[in-house]
Design an enzyme around this catalytic site. Structure first.
Site, PDB file in Angstrom:
ATOM      1  N   ARG A  46     -17.337  34.198  79.734  1.00  0.00           N
ATOM      2  CA  ARG A  46     -18.420  34.860  80.471  1.00  0.00           C
ATOM      3  C   ARG A  46     -18.309  36.379  80.449  1.00  0.00           C
ATOM      4  NH1 ARG A  46     -18.574  32.644  86.358  1.00  0.00           N
ATOM      5  NH2 ARG A  46     -16.381  33.103  85.993  1.00  0.00           N
ATOM      6  N   LYS A 152      -4.712  19.721  79.756  1.00  0.00           N
ATOM      7  CA  LYS A 152      -4.245  19.095  80.990  1.00  0.00           C
ATOM      8  C   LYS A 152      -4.747  19.913  82.172  1.00  0.00           C
ATOM      9  CE  LYS A 152       0.047  20.715  82.762  1.00  0.00           C
ATOM     10  NZ  LYS A 152       1.458  20.683  82.919  1.00  0.00           N
ATOM     11  N   ASP A 181      -1.148  16.746  75.349  1.00  0.00           N
ATOM     12  CA  ASP A 181       0.071  16.852  76.149  1.00  0.00           C
ATOM     13  C   ASP A 181       1.015  17.643  75.260  1.00  0.00           C
ATOM     14  OD1 ASP A 181       2.572  16.599  77.285  1.00  0.00           O
ATOM     15  OD2 ASP A 181       2.080  14.680  78.194  1.00  0.00           O
ATOM     16  N   HIS A 182       1.149  18.929  75.557  1.00  0.00           N
ATOM     17  CA  HIS A 182       1.825  19.791  74.577  1.00  0.00           C
ATOM     18  C   HIS A 182       3.286  19.390  74.356  1.00  0.00           C
ATOM     19  CE1 HIS A 182       3.141  21.983  78.179  1.00  0.00           C
ATOM     20  NE2 HIS A 182       4.143  22.382  77.429  1.00  0.00           N
ATOM     21  N   LYS A 186       6.279  19.167  70.653  1.00  0.00           N
ATOM     22  CA  LYS A 186       7.581  19.827  70.514  1.00  0.00           C
ATOM     23  C   LYS A 186       8.413  19.129  69.447  1.00  0.00           C
ATOM     24  CE  LYS A 186       7.818  21.560  75.242  1.00  0.00           C
ATOM     25  NZ  LYS A 186       7.855  22.997  75.050  1.00  0.00           N
ATOM     26  N   GLU A 220      12.994  23.523  85.826  1.00  0.00           N
ATOM     27  CA  GLU A 220      12.560  24.903  85.564  1.00  0.00           C
ATOM     28  C   GLU A 220      13.288  25.819  86.530  1.00  0.00           C
ATOM     29  OE1 GLU A 220       8.030  25.144  84.589  1.00  0.00           O
ATOM     30  OE2 GLU A 220       8.279  23.726  86.215  1.00  0.00           O
ATOM     31  N   ASP A 239       1.995  17.277  87.901  1.00  0.00           N
ATOM     32  CA  ASP A 239       2.120  18.351  86.917  1.00  0.00           C
ATOM     33  C   ASP A 239       3.095  17.997  85.792  1.00  0.00           C
ATOM     34  OD1 ASP A 239       1.167  20.992  86.376  1.00  0.00           O
ATOM     35  OD2 ASP A 239       3.197  21.722  86.722  1.00  0.00           O
ATOM     36  N   HIS A 244       3.952  14.627  80.933  1.00  0.00           N
ATOM     37  CA  HIS A 244       5.044  14.938  80.002  1.00  0.00           C
ATOM     38  C   HIS A 244       6.202  13.946  80.074  1.00  0.00           C
ATOM     39  CE1 HIS A 244       2.762  18.508  79.754  1.00  0.00           C
ATOM     40  NE2 HIS A 244       3.269  19.119  80.791  1.00  0.00           N
ATOM     41  N   LYS A 344      10.994  22.773  90.281  1.00  0.00           N
ATOM     42  CA  LYS A 344      10.913  24.218  90.088  1.00  0.00           C
ATOM     43  C   LYS A 344      12.029  24.883  90.881  1.00  0.00           C
ATOM     44  CE  LYS A 344       6.083  24.685  88.974  1.00  0.00           C
ATOM     45  NZ  LYS A 344       6.329  25.147  87.608  1.00  0.00           N
ATOM     46  N   LYS A 349      17.005  26.100  83.508  1.00  0.00           N
ATOM     47  CA  LYS A 349      15.800  25.646  82.798  1.00  0.00           C
ATOM     48  C   LYS A 349      16.277  24.756  81.664  1.00  0.00           C
ATOM     49  CE  LYS A 349      12.476  27.581  79.507  1.00  0.00           C
ATOM     50  NZ  LYS A 349      11.197  26.986  79.800  1.00  0.00           N
TER      51      LYS A 349
HETATM   52  P1  NAD Z   1      -7.793  31.088  82.783  1.00  0.00           P
HETATM   53  O1  NAD Z   1      -8.286  31.169  84.205  1.00  0.00           O
HETATM   54  O2  NAD Z   1      -6.873  32.155  82.312  1.00  0.00           O
HETATM   55  O3  NAD Z   1      -9.056  31.106  81.813  1.00  0.00           O
HETATM   56  C1  NAD Z   1     -10.253  30.447  82.094  1.00  0.00           C
HETATM   57  C2  NAD Z   1     -11.298  30.764  81.053  1.00  0.00           C
HETATM   58  O4  NAD Z   1     -12.495  30.085  81.441  1.00  0.00           O
HETATM   59  C3  NAD Z   1     -11.644  32.233  80.904  1.00  0.00           C
HETATM   60  O5  NAD Z   1     -11.798  32.533  79.537  1.00  0.00           O
HETATM   61  C4  NAD Z   1     -13.003  32.353  81.609  1.00  0.00           C
HETATM   62  O6  NAD Z   1     -13.845  33.358  81.045  1.00  0.00           O
HETATM   63  C5  NAD Z   1     -13.587  30.988  81.323  1.00  0.00           C
HETATM   64  N1  NAD Z   1     -14.633  30.613  82.272  1.00  0.00           N
HETATM   65  C6  NAD Z   1     -14.551  30.456  83.612  1.00  0.00           C
HETATM   66  N2  NAD Z   1     -15.754  30.134  84.119  1.00  0.00           N
HETATM   67  C7  NAD Z   1     -16.619  30.070  83.075  1.00  0.00           C
HETATM   68  C8  NAD Z   1     -17.991  29.786  82.941  1.00  0.00           C
HETATM   69  N3  NAD Z   1     -18.765  29.462  83.979  1.00  0.00           N
HETATM   70  N4  NAD Z   1     -18.531  29.829  81.686  1.00  0.00           N
HETATM   71  C9  NAD Z   1     -17.781  30.135  80.625  1.00  0.00           C
HETATM   72  N5  NAD Z   1     -16.468  30.394  80.683  1.00  0.00           N
HETATM   73  C10 NAD Z   1     -15.901  30.380  81.898  1.00  0.00           C
HETATM   74  O7  NAD Z   1      -7.200  29.627  82.593  1.00  0.00           O
HETATM   75  P2  NAD Z   1      -6.073  29.143  81.547  1.00  0.00           P
HETATM   76  O8  NAD Z   1      -4.738  29.413  82.134  1.00  0.00           O
HETATM   77  O9  NAD Z   1      -6.366  29.714  80.215  1.00  0.00           O
HETATM   78  O10 NAD Z   1      -6.271  27.561  81.580  1.00  0.00           O
HETATM   79  C11 NAD Z   1      -7.344  26.902  80.919  1.00  0.00           C
HETATM   80  C12 NAD Z   1      -7.068  25.408  80.882  1.00  0.00           C
HETATM   81  O11 NAD Z   1      -5.887  25.162  80.164  1.00  0.00           O
HETATM   82  C13 NAD Z   1      -6.885  24.772  82.256  1.00  0.00           C
HETATM   83  O12 NAD Z   1      -7.385  23.464  82.230  1.00  0.00           O
HETATM   84  C14 NAD Z   1      -5.373  24.730  82.393  1.00  0.00           C
HETATM   85  O13 NAD Z   1      -4.942  23.717  83.264  1.00  0.00           O
HETATM   86  C15 NAD Z   1      -4.964  24.450  80.959  1.00  0.00           C
HETATM   87  N6  NAD Z   1      -3.600  24.875  80.639  1.00  0.00           N
HETATM   88  C16 NAD Z   1      -3.239  26.183  80.664  1.00  0.00           C
HETATM   89  C17 NAD Z   1      -1.946  26.558  80.319  1.00  0.00           C
HETATM   90  C18 NAD Z   1      -1.509  28.011  80.281  1.00  0.00           C
HETATM   91  O14 NAD Z   1      -0.389  28.266  79.842  1.00  0.00           O
HETATM   92  N7  NAD Z   1      -2.328  28.933  80.688  1.00  0.00           N
HETATM   93  C19 NAD Z   1      -1.020  25.567  79.961  1.00  0.00           C
HETATM   94  C20 NAD Z   1      -1.411  24.231  79.946  1.00  0.00           C
HETATM   95  C21 NAD Z   1      -2.709  23.907  80.283  1.00  0.00           C
END
Ligand code: NAD
Length: 495
Positions: A46, A152, A181-182, A186, A220, A239, A244, A344, A349
Site C-alpha cells: 500500500r 504461517k 513451514d520454513h 532447512k 530460543e 507458534d 515446526h 523463548k 538458542k
Molecule cells: P509486515 O507487517 O512487515 O508486512 C506486511 C505487509 O503487508 C506490508 O508490505 C504491508 O504494506 C502489506 N499490507 C498491509 N495491509 C495491506 C493492504 N490492505 N493492502 C496491501 N498490502 C497491505 O509483516 P511480515 O513480518 O512481513 O509478515 C507477513 C506474513 O509472513 C505474516 O503472515 C507473518 O506471520 C508471516 N511470517 C513472517 C516472518 C518474518 O520473519 N517476518 C516469518 C514467518 C512468517
C-alpha cells in the site's frame, strides 16, 4: 533443471518477510543460476514507492540479511531489472485488474507462458480476501501454472484452519496450494530423509526395540522482541509446536516411503499425526508443562519479563514455553515417549533432535561411574550448529579399562565447502518447480491442530497461577525437568 519462466506476485512486498527472507533468497537463487532467464518479481503493497525506491528498499535488505553478504553492484543491477512495484490495496478489486495487466504483458513478451506464484507475505486476515479477489479476476484458474503460497500461521485453531482450507480449496486445487513451514526447508531437517532412508545402518534399529525415547527441543534465547502484540494472541504451542515441531517429529517417526514423490512422503507424514495419542484431561495434566518467562539477566544485561514486553497484556496467560510428552500408537513406536519442548528467553538458542537408544543388556565393565556412563545417542542439531553426532562409549587411553562417551561427528561446516542455502531458497525454488514435498498438505495441518486442541483449550480456559514461572536465561520451568525426570531421563543440551 531450471524452472520455467516465473512471475512472483509478492503481496506484502514492502514487509519484513520480503525484505529479510524472500528477496535475499531470490537474489541468491539468481546468483547461483537457478532462476529462469525470464522471471519477474512484482512487489505489491500500500505504501507509495516507485520501482527505483522499491529496489533501493530491497537492496538494503539484501545487504543486511543475505547469506552471500553485500550485493555485488553489477549482479544486483542484473537481478533488479526483473523487479517492479505495484501500489495496490488487497481489499481493492480494481487493483487486481492492474496485476492481471502486468501478467498479460509478460505472457505476451515471453517465450512461453509463465508460472505465476502469488506469495501471501501479509497478515493472515488477508489470506481469504486475496484468494477471493484472485478468483474474481481469474488469476487462480490455471491449475498448472498458478500457485498460491500461504505463510504461517495457517489458522489460529482447528476450526479456523478448516475454514481457511475450505475457502482455498473452493478456489484452488490442492496441487496449487503451498503452505509454508520454513523448518522443512532447512538442510538438516531435509537430511533426516537422506539419513534415514539412504543408509542401511539405521533402519533395523529405528523402532521401539532399540530406541528408548526421542526428544525434540527448539529453544530460543531471545524474547518476543517487537512481536509482543502478535505473540500474546498466539503462544508457544501455536507458534512452534503445532507446525515446526510436529513436522520434524513426522520426519523422525514416519514409515519408509516407497518413493520420493511428494504425495507419498506427505502420506507417510500424515500417518504419524493420525497415530499420535490424543490428549485427554489426565494427559494434559501429567504430560504437558507450560511456562512464561520473568525478568532476568542475559549476558550481564537486565531484560524484561514477558508481561512487561510491549504489546503484551500485563496479566497475560499466554505461554512462552511448552513441553509435551507424546506417544505414537503404532507398531514401530508403541510406548516410546517423544518429548518436545520449546521456549523463548532460554539459556541457549538450539534446535535439536535427540534419539536415545536402549542401554546395553548386560554391563561387563567393572567400576564404571554413573557420570561417565551414557547410553548411545544420536543427536541431530538443526541450528545454529548443523551437525549429526553419534554418541558412543569408548575406552579412555591409559593403563586401566575406563570408558567415556565420545562423539562421532558429521559437521556441515567441516564437511562441505559450499555455503548451505537458506530454507527460503529451497522452498521458493520448489514452488517454482512445482514440487510440494516440503510444503504442508491441508489434511496434515488440520490433523496437527486436532492433536493440540485439547491442550490449547485446557491452557486457555485455566489461568496459570504460577506464571511467570521461569527466569530469562534459564532452561524453562522446573516442572519441565520433572516431566522428563519422572521417566528417568534428562533434557539433552548441546555441550
Ligand atoms: P509486515 O507487517 O512487515 O508486512 C506486511 C505487509 O503487508 C506490508 O508490505 C504491508 O504494506 C502489506 N499490507 C498491509 N495491509 C495491506 C493492504 N490492505 N493492502 C496491501 N498490502 C497491505 O509483516 P511480515 O513480518 O512481513 O509478515 C507477513 C506474513 O509472513 C505474516 O503472515 C507473518 O506471520 C508471516 N511470517 C513472517 C516472518 C518474518 O520473519 N517476518 C516469518 C514467518 C512468517
Amino acid at each position: 533443471i531450471k524452472p520455467k519462466p516465473t512471475i512472483f506476485m509478492i503481496f506484502g512486498g514492502t514487509g519484513d518477510l520480503a525484505e529479510r527472507k524472500l528477496i535475499p533468497a531470490l537474489y541468491n537463487l539468481f546468483l547461483e543460476k537457478y532462476m529462469p532467464k525470464e522471471f519477474a518479481i512484482i512487489g505489491l503493497g500500500r505504501t507509495e514507492y516507485n520501482d527505483d525506491s522499491f529496489k533501493k528498499l530491497l537492496l538494503g535488505g539484501v545487504n543486511k540479511f543475505s547469506r552471500s553478504g553485500k550485493a555485488d553492484k553489477d549482479k544486483w543491477a542484473d537481478f533488479s531489472k526483473h523487479i517492479t512495484y505495484l501500489k495496490s490495496d488487497v481489499n481493492n478489486e480494481a487493483d487486481y485488474k492492474k496485476m492481471s495487466d502486468v501478467i498479460e504483458k509478460c505472457e505476451k513478451d515471453w517465450s512461453e507462458p509463465p508460472i505465476i506464484i502469488h506469495y501471501l507475505a501479509v497478515a493472515p486476515k488477508f489470506f481469504p480476501i486475496i484468494a477471493g479477489n484472485l478468483a474474481k479476476v481469474k488469476l487462480a484458474d490455471d491449475t498448472d501454472r498458478t500457485r498460491i503460497v500461504i505463510e504461517k500461521p495457517f489458522g489460529h485453531d482447528l476450526q479456523s484452519a478448516k475454514e481457511l482450507n475450505a475457502l482455498l480449496k473452493g478456489i484452488f486445487a490442492e496441487t496449487q496450494i503451498y503452505r509454508i513451514d520454513h523448518y522443512l526447508g532447512k538442510e538438516t531437517v531435509q537430511n533426516m530423509l537422506a539419513f534415514r532412508f539412504a543408509n542401511a545402518l539405521f533402519e533395523p534399529i529405528w523402532n521401539r526395540n532399540f530406541i528408548e525415547h526421542v526428544q525434540i527441543s527448539v529453544t530460543e534465547d531471545i524474547g518476543v522482541e517487537d512481536r509482543g502484540g502478535y505473540y500474546d494472541g498466539s503462544g508457544a504451542l501455536r507458534d512452534m509446536v503445532q507446525n515446526h515441531i510436529l513436522q520434524v517429529l513426522c520426519l523422525v517417526a514416519m514409515e519408509p516411503p516407497v518413493n520420493f514423490d511428494a504425495e507419498e512422503i506427505r502420506n507417510r507424514k500424515v500417518d504419524v499425526l493420525r497415530a499420535m495419542r490424543q490428549f485427554g484431561p489426565d494427559e494434559v495434566r501429567f504430560n504437558t508443562v507450560r511456562g512464561q518467562y520473568s525478568e532476568g539477566w542475559v549476558k550481564g544485561e537486565k531484560v524484561e519479563g514477558y508481561r512487561e514486553e510491549k504489546g503484551v497484556d500485563p496479566e497475560s496467560n499466554t505461554e512462552t514455553f511448552a513441553a509435551l510428552k507424546f506417544f505414537i500408537d503404532n507398531w514401530r513406536w508403541q510406548n516410546v515417549p517423544f518429548y518436545v519442548r520449546t521456549g523463548k528467553r532460554m539459556h541457549q538458542k538450539a534446535s535439536i533432535i535427540s534419539i536415545q537408544f536402549k542401554d546395553v543388556p548386560h554391563l561387563i565393565f567393572p567400576n564404571q561411574s554413573s557420570e561417565s556412563w551414557q547410553q548411545n545417542r544420536l543427536i541431530i542439531s538443526i541450528q545454529p550448529e548443523m551437525s549429526i553426532r553419534l554418541q558412543v562409549q569408548a575406552k579412555r587411553p591409559g593403563l586401566d579399562m575406563t570408558l567415556n562417551p565420545v562423539d562421532m561427528v558429521f559437521n556441515y561446516d567441516g564437511t562441505y565447502e559450499t555455503d548451505t542455502p537458506e530454507a527460503y531458497e529451497t522452498l521458493l525454488l520448489d514452488a517454482m518447480k512445482g514440487d510440494q514435498t516440503l510444503f504442508m498438505r491441508g489434511d496434515q495441518v488440520e490433523t496437527a491442530w486436532d492433536l493440540i486442541m485439547p491442550v490449547l483449550e485446557n491452557w486457555e480456559s485455566k489461568k496459570s497461577i504460577s506464571f511467570p514461572n521461569y527466569s530469562a536465561d534459564s532452561w524453562g520451568p522446573e516442572t519441565a525437568e520433572a516431566l522428563i525426570a519422572k521417566d528417568g531421563f534428562h533434557w539433552f543440551t548441546m555441550p
